[in-house]
Design an enzyme around this catalytic site. Structure first.
Site, PDB file in Angstrom:
ATOM      1  N   GLU A 207       0.739  -1.233  -0.178  1.00 44.24           N
ATOM      2  CA  GLU A 207      -0.030  -0.052   0.074  1.00 44.24           C
ATOM      3  C   GLU A 207       0.911   1.226   0.073  1.00 44.24           C
ATOM      4  O   GLU A 207       0.471   2.323   1.021  1.00 44.24           O
ATOM      5  CB  GLU A 207      -0.958   0.013   1.066  1.00 44.24           C
ATOM      6  CG  GLU A 207      -1.998  -1.119   1.126  1.00 44.24           C
ATOM      7  CD  GLU A 207      -3.142  -0.893   1.947  1.00 44.24           C
ATOM      8  OE1 GLU A 207      -3.397  -0.109   2.823  1.00 44.24           O
ATOM      9  OE2 GLU A 207      -4.011  -1.874   1.752  1.00 44.24           O
ATOM     10  N   GLU A 334      -4.963  -8.713  -0.213  1.00 41.23           N
ATOM     11  CA  GLU A 334      -5.682  -8.550   0.643  1.00 41.23           C
ATOM     12  C   GLU A 334      -7.110  -8.288   0.404  1.00 41.23           C
ATOM     13  O   GLU A 334      -7.490  -7.568  -0.634  1.00 41.23           O
ATOM     14  CB  GLU A 334      -5.223  -6.848   1.595  1.00 41.23           C
ATOM     15  CG  GLU A 334      -3.873  -7.173   2.091  1.00 41.23           C
ATOM     16  CD  GLU A 334      -3.388  -5.998   3.006  1.00 41.23           C
ATOM     17  OE1 GLU A 334      -4.373  -5.272   3.621  1.00 41.23           O
ATOM     18  OE2 GLU A 334      -2.329  -5.597   3.150  1.00 41.23           O
TER      19      GLU A 334
HETATM   20  O1  AHR Z   1      -5.368  -5.894   7.039  1.00 42.27           O
HETATM   21  C1  AHR Z   1      -5.345  -4.842   7.693  1.00 42.27           C
HETATM   22  C2  AHR Z   1      -4.551  -3.478   6.748  1.00 42.27           C
HETATM   23  O2  AHR Z   1      -5.539  -3.162   5.646  1.00 42.27           O
HETATM   24  C3  AHR Z   1      -3.162  -3.789   6.373  1.00 42.27           C
HETATM   25  O3  AHR Z   1      -2.135  -3.750   7.445  1.00 42.27           O
HETATM   26  C4  AHR Z   1      -3.229  -2.867   5.245  1.00 42.27           C
HETATM   27  O4  AHR Z   1      -2.211  -3.189   4.174  1.00 42.27           O
HETATM   28  C5  AHR Z   1      -4.514  -2.590   4.764  1.00 42.27           C
HETATM   29  O5  AHR Z   1      -4.928  -1.252   4.715  1.00 42.27           O
END
Ligand code: AHR
Length: 535
Positions: A207, A334
């Site tokens: 990110e 994610e």
């Molecule tokens: O999964 C929780 C958080 O969500 C992670 O650390 C981040 O990459 C995303 O914003």
């Protein structure tokens, strides 16, 4: 239910009006399955995992410590190991998430008592009174041990936000250099692991548009090139993953994708094997509750999960403008439902959520989307595996339970490494309640694959009102030895707790096979998996 739709699920899903489908009874579905020798392989890595030093994911969730009374293997929770093995968990992404861009890997090696206590990105989000300082007790050796115990491939996220190319390259050498070569290999051996770890999957940051450095795509592309140009060459051949978009943004963040690829010359693009896409079913800024909801809340969450399909397609198209042969594949590293805070399973269990049957259906429709786009997606990692967001497991001290999400992972195992088959669902579209009135959604979701003479079909019926009688026709061959499993509950908000860990669990479902016809009725609010032997 107002109009007929045709959902074709092979080389990409196409939802639209069916021109000439034969009439079906209300709430009935005609489904056609065509095995395809040329179908894409569904990478087992699509059923992958993500664990971060966040709240109690690592400490308490996975790492209970070597002297713990909780059954463990060298400090790692035994039940977690057993369940991950049962799922044939293909990979584990670690150490973050946002934590990764503040993590310095050397803090997590050497004698456990001598390791420094360091700042954890997430500590400022903890409720007052809870110390979330990083103890570094769980470092690369402990992580690799976990991977070996569970049979999972490591996927490491390197620190780009506050690290340097040198720190990254040292980590690569420490992990992969053969014994007797560089000093870092000797140091690894002195710390207990003579044999190289053989890490193939390397994420270059996380990110980077947000917690990983708040960069614009051009700035990140520059750093990506610097971080990978002198990447140390050891076996295995690395699979390098660049940071991709915040897919759940309203505009899908297409600008990040075009901006990143535009700033890469073809020779650099060839070194982007994977491109990370994050897609949260993001309800953080709503009043939605995890454990109590009405029909609109049920459908809204599942419908929002389905949006991932459009996000995948749009980014794939944008990438294709720069990468005609599609060398770079998507890594959805994610994904999951993210509800507003307030229902954590314990105050220090940051971002933990008491997931319900609704989240199990969300999981199933997400997997169907990933399967249907198997040619585009090389990996996906649920956020996160334990004690956080879309968790498969909840653990607190000696208490442990599988959530309904776990069961969907287990029911979809048949697709891992399977060849995508074409699945056409002919059923009227459904009109459902929504927060802002009503909405239309596909009445069923599904995907199908073949492997070793077996056909796996998964179907989800999101309806809170109607069972759906399905007539499935195999367009080629016949089937035998059918076995069906269903995950459902009379209460749409049912969940598993430490005291009732089996409240939501799969059960056998009756299925009839006659030659090339299979008949099965999907109960309302259910996920069904069917395994058939092809003859
Ligand atoms: O999964 C929780 C958080 O969500 C992670 O650390 C981040 O990459 C995303 O914003």
């Amino acid at each position: 239910m107002q109009r007929r739709t045709l959902l074709r699920t092979a080389a990409g899903a196409v939802a639209g009006f069916a021109a000439a489908v034969r009439p079906v009874l209300a709430a009935d579905a005609d489904i056609e399955v065509t095995p395809r020798p040329e179908g894409d392989i569904i990478s087992p890595h699509i059923y992958g995992h993500f664990i971060e030093h966040l709240g109690t994911v690592i400490y308490d969730g996975i790492w209970v410590g070597r002297n713990s009374k909780i059954p463990n293997v060298d400090g790692i929770r035994l039940k977690f190991i057993e369940d991950m093995k049962r799922l044939a968990a293909p990979n584990l992404r670690w150490p973050g998430g946002c934590f990764a861009d503040g993590y310095h890997w050397r803090d997590g090696i050497g004698s456990a008592t001598a390791r420094p206590r360091t700042y954890n990105y997430w500590q400022s989000s903890m409720p007052p009174g809870f110390d979330h300082t990083e103890t570094n007790e769980f470092g690369i050796h402990e992580f690799m041990h976990l991977c070996r115990l569970t049979g999972s491939e490591p996927y490491l996220a390197a620190n780009v936000g506050s690290g340097s190319p040198r720190e990254f390259h040292d980590w690569v050498q420490y992990c992969n250099a053969p014994p007797g070569t560089v000093s870092l290999a000797a140091e690894r051996a002195a710390n207990g692991d003579k044999a190289p770890f053989g890490v193939k999957y390397w994420g270059v940051g996380n990110e980077s548009w947000g917690c990983g450095g708040a960069m614009n795509p051009g700035e990140y592309a520059t750093l990506y090139r610097r971080f990978i140009t002198q990447f140390p060459v050891y076996a295995p051949k690395p699979y390098l993953v660049a940071v991709g978009p915040r897919g759940h943004s309203k505009d899908m963040d297409i600008g990040w994708t075009t901006g990143f690829f535009e700033n890469m010359l073809p020779q650099h693009r060839a070194r982007v094997d994977g491109y990370s896409l994050h897609f949260y079913t993001d309800f953080r800024n709503t009043k939605e509750k995890v454990s109590r909801f009405d029909a609109a809340g049920w459908y809204d969450v599942i419908r929002e999960g389905l949006r991932t399909e459009e996000v995948i397609e749009k980014h794939w198209t944008a990438m294709g403008a720069y990468d005609k042969t599609h060398h770079t594949k998507l890594i959805v590293d994610e994904w999951g439902v993210w509800y507003p805070p307030g229902e954590e399973t314990a105050p220090n269990h940051l971002l933990s959520q008491p997931l319900t049957l609704r989240d199990a259906l969300h999981t199933a429709v997400s997997f169907d989307v990933f399967n249907r786009h198997a040619g585009k997606i090389a990996m996906a990692n649920v956020a996160q595996t334990i004690n956080c967001l879309h968790a498969l497991f909840l653990a607190q001290g000696d208490r442990y339970t599988r959530t309904p999400v776990y069961h969907v992972f287990e029911m979809y195992r048949g697709h891992m490494g399977g060849r995508l088959a074409q699945l056409e669902i002919r059923t009227p579209e459904r009109k459902v309640p929504a927060r802002n009135g009503t909405a239309a959604m596909p009445a069923l979701s599904g995907s199908a694959s073949t492997r070793d003479g077996r056909l796996s079909i998964t179907l989800t019926n999101p309806s809170l009102d109607d069972a759906v009688a399905c007539r499935i026709r195999l367009t080629a061959g016949t089937a035998s030895e059918a076995r069906a499993t269903v995950l459902t509950h009379s209460d749409k908000a049912a969940r598993n707790t430490f005291d009732h860990p089996d409240e939501v669990k799969p059960a056998p479902l009756s299925v009839t096979v006659r030659g090339n016809n299979v008949e099965v009725t999907l109960p309302k609010q259910s996920v069904v998996s069917i395994e058939l032997r092809l003859t």
